[in-house]
Write a protein that holds these residues in place. Structure first.
Motif, PDB file in Angstrom:
ATOM      1  N   ARG A 183      54.446 -56.086  16.278  1.00  0.00           N
ATOM      2  CA  ARG A 183      53.192 -55.451  15.876  1.00  0.00           C
ATOM      3  C   ARG A 183      52.929 -54.211  16.694  1.00  0.00           C
ATOM      4  O   ARG A 183      52.492 -53.175  16.168  1.00  0.00           O
TER       5      ARG A 183
ATOM      6  N   LEU B 100      55.345 -51.445  15.586  1.00  0.00           N
ATOM      7  CA  LEU B 100      54.923 -50.831  14.334  1.00  0.00           C
ATOM      8  C   LEU B 100      53.698 -49.953  14.533  1.00  0.00           C
ATOM      9  O   LEU B 100      53.595 -48.864  13.935  1.00  0.00           O
TER      10      LEU B 100
ATOM     11  N   TYR C  21      53.551 -46.081  13.608  1.00  0.00           N
ATOM     12  CA  TYR C  21      52.578 -45.482  12.696  1.00  0.00           C
ATOM     13  C   TYR C  21      51.840 -44.333  13.378  1.00  0.00           C
ATOM     14  O   TYR C  21      51.687 -43.243  12.807  1.00  0.00           O
TER      15      TYR C  21
ATOM     16  N   LEU D 237      46.970 -52.512  10.158  1.00  0.00           N
ATOM     17  CA  LEU D 237      47.934 -52.613   9.069  1.00  0.00           C
ATOM     18  C   LEU D 237      49.137 -53.469   9.456  1.00  0.00           C
ATOM     19  O   LEU D 237      49.605 -54.294   8.656  1.00  0.00           O
ATOM     20  N   ALA D 238      49.615 -53.275  10.692  1.00  0.00           N
ATOM     21  CA  ALA D 238      50.759 -54.067  11.141  1.00  0.00           C
ATOM     22  C   ALA D 238      50.402 -55.551  11.199  1.00  0.00           C
ATOM     23  O   ALA D 238      51.202 -56.413  10.826  1.00  0.00           O
TER      24      ALA D 238
ATOM     25  N   ARG E 273      48.162 -57.087   9.401  1.00  0.00           N
ATOM     26  CA  ARG E 273      48.049 -57.615   8.039  1.00  0.00           C
ATOM     27  C   ARG E 273      49.423 -57.843   7.412  1.00  0.00           C
ATOM     28  O   ARG E 273      49.658 -58.857   6.733  1.00  0.00           O
ATOM     29  N   MET E 274      50.345 -56.920   7.649  1.00  0.00           N
ATOM     30  CA  MET E 274      51.669 -57.040   7.055  1.00  0.00           C
ATOM     31  C   MET E 274      52.499 -58.136   7.720  1.00  0.00           C
ATOM     32  O   MET E 274      53.335 -58.767   7.074  1.00  0.00           O
ATOM     33  N   LEU E 275      52.270 -58.368   9.019  1.00  0.00           N
ATOM     34  CA  LEU E 275      53.058 -59.362   9.738  1.00  0.00           C
ATOM     35  C   LEU E 275      52.440 -60.745   9.724  1.00  0.00           C
ATOM     36  O   LEU E 275      53.016 -61.687  10.273  1.00  0.00           O
TER      37      LEU E 275
ATOM     38  N   ASP F 187      57.260 -60.441  -2.850  1.00  0.00           N
ATOM     39  CA  ASP F 187      57.811 -59.333  -2.079  1.00  0.00           C
ATOM     40  C   ASP F 187      58.828 -59.924  -1.116  1.00  0.00           C
ATOM     41  O   ASP F 187      59.173 -61.111  -1.199  1.00  0.00           O
ATOM     42  N   GLU F 188      59.346 -59.102  -0.191  1.00  0.00           N
ATOM     43  CA  GLU F 188      60.410 -59.577   0.688  1.00  0.00           C
ATOM     44  C   GLU F 188      59.967 -60.753   1.552  1.00  0.00           C
ATOM     45  O   GLU F 188      60.705 -61.732   1.719  1.00  0.00           O
ATOM     46  N   LEU F 189      58.748 -60.672   2.103  1.00  0.00           N
ATOM     47  CA  LEU F 189      58.275 -61.747   2.978  1.00  0.00           C
ATOM     48  C   LEU F 189      58.017 -63.031   2.189  1.00  0.00           C
ATOM     49  O   LEU F 189      58.300 -64.126   2.676  1.00  0.00           O
ATOM     50  N   ARG F 190      57.481 -62.899   0.993  1.00  0.00           N
ATOM     51  CA  ARG F 190      57.229 -64.092   0.195  1.00  0.00           C
ATOM     52  C   ARG F 190      58.532 -64.713  -0.304  1.00  0.00           C
ATOM     53  O   ARG F 190      58.647 -65.935  -0.414  1.00  0.00           O
TER      54      ARG F 190
END
Length: 358
Positions: A10, A13, A17, A80-81, A83-85, A114-117
């Motif tokens: 995190r 990233l 960003y 954002l990191a 939320r994405m992680l 998506d890739e994580l799912r």
């Protein structure tokens, strides 16, 4: 593996960003600076500030803009990191639970694919398979322990009876001990064969299933005649690649089961082989009692026997079809069990066809 501590993903990233945002702002401000200093700007009737004016007015404002972009990049990047992680945190938690032996937990990540799912779904599928395999191994170990303990307990009881009754018939005792010992040996050999098939540690060569079917039928013909069962083999050349001893064991187990688990008298066993594009099939059909589909679905499990289908003198060790299924899987094929409408069972083994020689 022990690793030295490092910055979190995190944080990496977030810095990425923020760095990208500041870099983009710096490039934009540089382009504005260069544009304001281009001599042709005067020719277009514009106002071209002098160099001291740029240093006094433009650079402080540019510094404020870059500082704002840096702050915005750090705060926004961190949010954002995170939320994405967030899905990765759930996947990590599920992995740690699985490492402690808890295999019933599922990530069940919601949202669109998506890739994580996809990673979470693949992990859930893996956990489901591992849980099923562990449960099957536990059942197998418990059943194997029970089956191995039974002949040992019988032998112990017979020896104790002989010790307490010196006048007992020694010949009868020896015959019973020999039978019990033979059953224990058969069970041990079956377990070793099943383990060997599961490990797939065997040499492979071209094999014709039709020849193995004829060999098994010839070997078991006396047993079929003794029970009044008609045994016939038909079919085409059925080439495949694998271990001849294991595949012969597969065919022998199927034919033996079909003879033993049949009508008391007047039953039939039909063994057929066929070759289709890409697949070679071996089918064994036998007459017998009508079987429920729910029962048939469990017959290939270790130590499962059909209720009322096994005669006391040939109960076996309950591993015949389990060994067949394991050998078929080890050769890249599969086993299908289907109850016959008129009674009895249809067993089909499908194996990859051997490639054309040369």
């Amino acid at each position: 593996m022990d690793r030295a501590p490092g910055p979190s993903v995190r944080l990496k990233l977030t810095l990425s960003y923020a760095g990208f945002l500041v870099l983009a702002g710096a490039v934009l401000l540089t382009l504005v600076w260069l544009f304001l200093r281009v001599p042709t700007f005067r020719a277009l009737g514009g106002f071209a500030p002098s160099h001291p004016m740029l240093l006094r007015d433009f650079l402080p404002a540019a510094g404020v803009v870059l500082a704002f972009l840096l702050l915005l990049g750090l705060v926004g990047g961190w949010l954002l990191a995170g939320r994405m992680l967030a899905p990765l945190a759930r996947i990590t938690a599920a992995t740690r639970l699985a490492a402690t032996g808890s295999l019933s937990h599922r990530i069940a990540l919601e949202g669109r694919a998506d890739e994580l799912r996809e990673l979470a779904d693949a992990f859930d599928a893996m956990l489901e398979q591992v849980e099923a395999q562990v449960a099957e191994q536990r059942r197998f170990a418990a059943n194997a322990s029970h089956e191995l303990r039974t002949p040992l307990a019988i032998s112990k009881a017979l020896l104790e009876v002989a010790r307490d009754d010196p006048g007992a018939d020694t010949a009868e005792l020896l015959d019973r001990l020999r039978a019990v010992n033979g059953r224990a040996i058969d069970l041990t050999e079956a377990l070793l064969l099943l383990s060997r098939a599961d490990q797939r540690s065997f040499a492979r060569e071209r094999v014709d299933l039709s020849l193995l079917a004829e060999q098994a039928a010839e070997t078991l013909l006396p047993l079929a005649e003794e029970r009044g069962t008609t045994l016939e083999t038909t079919g085409d050349v059925a080439p495949t690649v694998g271990s001849p001893p294991l595949l012969l064991q597969l065919v022998t187990n199927l034919v033996h089961n079909a003879i033993v688990h049949n009508l008391p008298r007047g039953g039939t066993v039909a063994v057929r082989t066929a070759a289709r594009p890409g697949w070679t099939t071996l089918t064994v059909e036998s007459t017998g009692e009508r079987l429920a589909p729910e029962l048939v679905a469990t017959l290939a499990e270790p130590f499962r026997r059909g209720n009322g289908r096994v005669r006391a003198d040939d109960a076996g060790v309950g591993l015949g079809l389990a060994i067949v299924a394991s050998i078929a899987r080890a050769h890249g094929g599969g086993l299908t069990l289907t109850p016959r409408a008129a009674g009895g069972l249809r067993v089909a083994v499908r194996l990859p066809t051997a490639p054309v020689a040369g």
